[in-house]
Motif scaffolding. Structure first.
Motif, PDB file in Angstrom:
ATOM      1  N   SER A   1       0.809  -1.217   0.000  1.00 31.79           N
ATOM      2  CA  SER A   1       0.000   0.000   0.000  1.00 31.79           C
ATOM      3  C   SER A   1       0.841   1.265   0.000  1.00 31.79           C
ATOM      4  O   SER A   1       0.381   2.311  -0.472  1.00 31.79           O
ATOM      5  N   THR A   2       2.066   1.195   0.508  1.00 34.24           N
ATOM      6  CA  THR A   2       2.921   2.382   0.588  1.00 34.24           C
ATOM      7  C   THR A   2       3.843   2.476  -0.629  1.00 34.24           C
ATOM      8  O   THR A   2       3.738   3.411  -1.427  1.00 34.24           O
ATOM      9  N   LEU A   3       4.729   1.499  -0.784  1.00 37.53           N
ATOM     10  CA  LEU A   3       5.638   1.527  -1.931  1.00 37.53           C
ATOM     11  C   LEU A   3       4.890   1.271  -3.232  1.00 37.53           C
ATOM     12  O   LEU A   3       5.308   1.742  -4.297  1.00 37.53           O
ATOM     13  N   GLY A   4       3.759   0.535  -3.150  1.00 38.63           N
ATOM     14  CA  GLY A   4       2.982   0.226  -4.346  1.00 38.63           C
ATOM     15  C   GLY A   4       1.962   1.276  -4.713  1.00 38.63           C
ATOM     16  O   GLY A   4       1.231   1.102  -5.702  1.00 38.63           O
ATOM     17  N   ARG A   5       1.894   2.356  -3.945  1.00 38.58           N
ATOM     18  CA  ARG A   5       0.952   3.427  -4.258  1.00 38.58           C
ATOM     19  C   ARG A   5       1.372   4.116  -5.553  1.00 38.58           C
ATOM     20  O   ARG A   5       2.552   4.454  -5.731  1.00 38.58           O
ATOM     21  N   PRO A   6       0.448   4.348  -6.492  1.00 33.62           N
ATOM     22  CA  PRO A   6       0.816   5.060  -7.718  1.00 33.62           C
ATOM     23  C   PRO A   6       1.469   6.411  -7.396  1.00 33.62           C
ATOM     24  O   PRO A   6       0.966   7.173  -6.570  1.00 33.62           O
ATOM     25  N   GLY A   7       2.590   6.668  -8.029  1.00 31.97           N
ATOM     26  CA  GLY A   7       3.292   7.925  -7.811  1.00 31.97           C
ATOM     27  C   GLY A   7       4.290   7.901  -6.676  1.00 31.97           C
ATOM     28  O   GLY A   7       4.968   8.910  -6.434  1.00 31.97           O
ATOM     29  N   PHE A   8       4.403   6.763  -5.943  1.00 34.68           N
ATOM     30  CA  PHE A   8       5.346   6.717  -4.822  1.00 34.68           C
ATOM     31  C   PHE A   8       6.760   6.977  -5.313  1.00 34.68           C
ATOM     32  O   PHE A   8       7.206   6.454  -6.330  1.00 34.68           O
ATOM     33  N   GLU A   9       7.493   7.803  -4.547  1.00 33.67           N
ATOM     34  CA  GLU A   9       8.907   8.039  -4.786  1.00 33.67           C
ATOM     35  C   GLU A   9       9.647   7.824  -3.471  1.00 33.67           C
ATOM     36  O   GLU A   9       9.087   8.062  -2.387  1.00 33.67           O
TER      37      GLU A   9
END
Length: 302
Positions: free
Chosen positions: A199-207
């Motif tokens: 949910s965190t690293l796989g969130r669209p737009g995560f950097e």
């Protein structure tokens, strides 16, 4: 005397949600938020992030109400006792919200829950409906904003402490600091590491810069901030300090850093949310943040 369960108006159909529905559900929630609050806070990425979690069975825990091909209402059981729902403003007053609330209660019972609740904007149609259905207020929550140009007062970290982007090797420590802190006041099952990364690293737009940490003199993670960048807004999604490291200015230093990182990446406004279980509202107001939205979590025993 017994009463019959509510039924949907003729012509409407239902089915569970699929991941392909994220855009339609986003547009539905956005329409409801705009009607109720005058602003849109939801992002499609919020839904995708939640639905990415391996533990979340969307087919068993969600329902969509259709008028033809259009989703006009939905309900979702997110955890053991947390639900979300929305009805398009154009379709209010037809019993759809009441039907969805009933579906959520029945699904929660079937999955073993003893209570279920959901957040609603204070004074909204959803708030009034749940109150009429017998839902009580469990807690209040607020969205706070640091206006454009404003600054959180800087706090120096103790000698040997540092603030920076999290490293991949530190992800389990990051997860532990967050979960240990949130479970001090949140009654729920511990989030799995796999759900956290999805949910965190796989969130669209995560950097990578979105995950900020404070480390102590031994290079152990003692504080964490998760920052989400949305257009011109930097939103601190989660903020936590390890229990044995509190009252050293770590949380405030993380706020300063998170908002500065947001501005460096294009944000002009900084936001976060908190609720009455944490006791942190006064802290955020003290550093210059102001409440922009007020929600209640209404719940009912099953």
């Amino acid at each position: 005397m017994t009463t019959s369960p509510p039924t949907l108006p003729a012509g409407l159909t239902t089915r569970p949600l699929t991941r392909d529905d994220s855009r339609s559900v986003f547009e539905l929630i956005a329409a409801q938020e705009l009607e109720d609050t005058g602003r849109v806070d939801i992002e499609e990425a919020d839904l995708i992030s939640d639905w990415n979690r391996p533990s979340h069975d969307l087919a068993a825990r969600s329902i969509a109400v259709f008028d033809g091909e259009r989703i006009v209402g939905y309900g979702e059981l997110v955890g053991a006792d947390r639900a979300d729902a929305a009805v398009h403003p154009e379709f209010r007053g037809r019993g759809i919200g009441t039907w969805i609330a009933g579906w959520i209660r029945e699904t929660a019972r079937r999955l073993g829950s003893t209570v279920v609740g959901m957040p609603v904007f204070v004074g909204s149609a959803g708030d009034r409906l749940l109150a009429d259905l017998g839902y009580h207020v469990r807690w209040n929550s607020w969205v706070l904003e640091l206006a454009a140009g404003a600054e959180v007062p800087a706090r120096e970290l103790p000698a040997g402490y540092a603030i920076r982007q999290a490293r991949r090797a530190e992800l389990r420590a990051v997860h532990d600091v967050l979960e240990d802190a949130f479970l001090e006041w949140s009654v729920r099952e511990r989030e799995s590491f796999e759900d956290f990364t999805a949910s965190t690293l796989g969130r669209p737009g995560f950097e990578p810069w979105n995950l900020r940490v404070v480390t102590d003199a031994a290079a152990e993670v003692v504080g964490v901030a998760v920052v989400i960048l949305t257009d011109d807004t930097a939103f601190v999604d989660r903020l936590a300090t390890r229990a044995d490291q509190r009252n050293r200015g770590i949380a405030q230093a993380l706020l300063v850093d998170a908002f500065a990182q947001g501005r460096a990446h294009g944000a002009t406004v900084s936001e976060l949310s908190t609720d009455s279980r944490t006791g942190a509202l006064g802290l955020y107001e003290k550093v210059g943040m102001v409440v922009t939205s007020n929600y209640v979590n209404r719940a009912i025993g099953l």
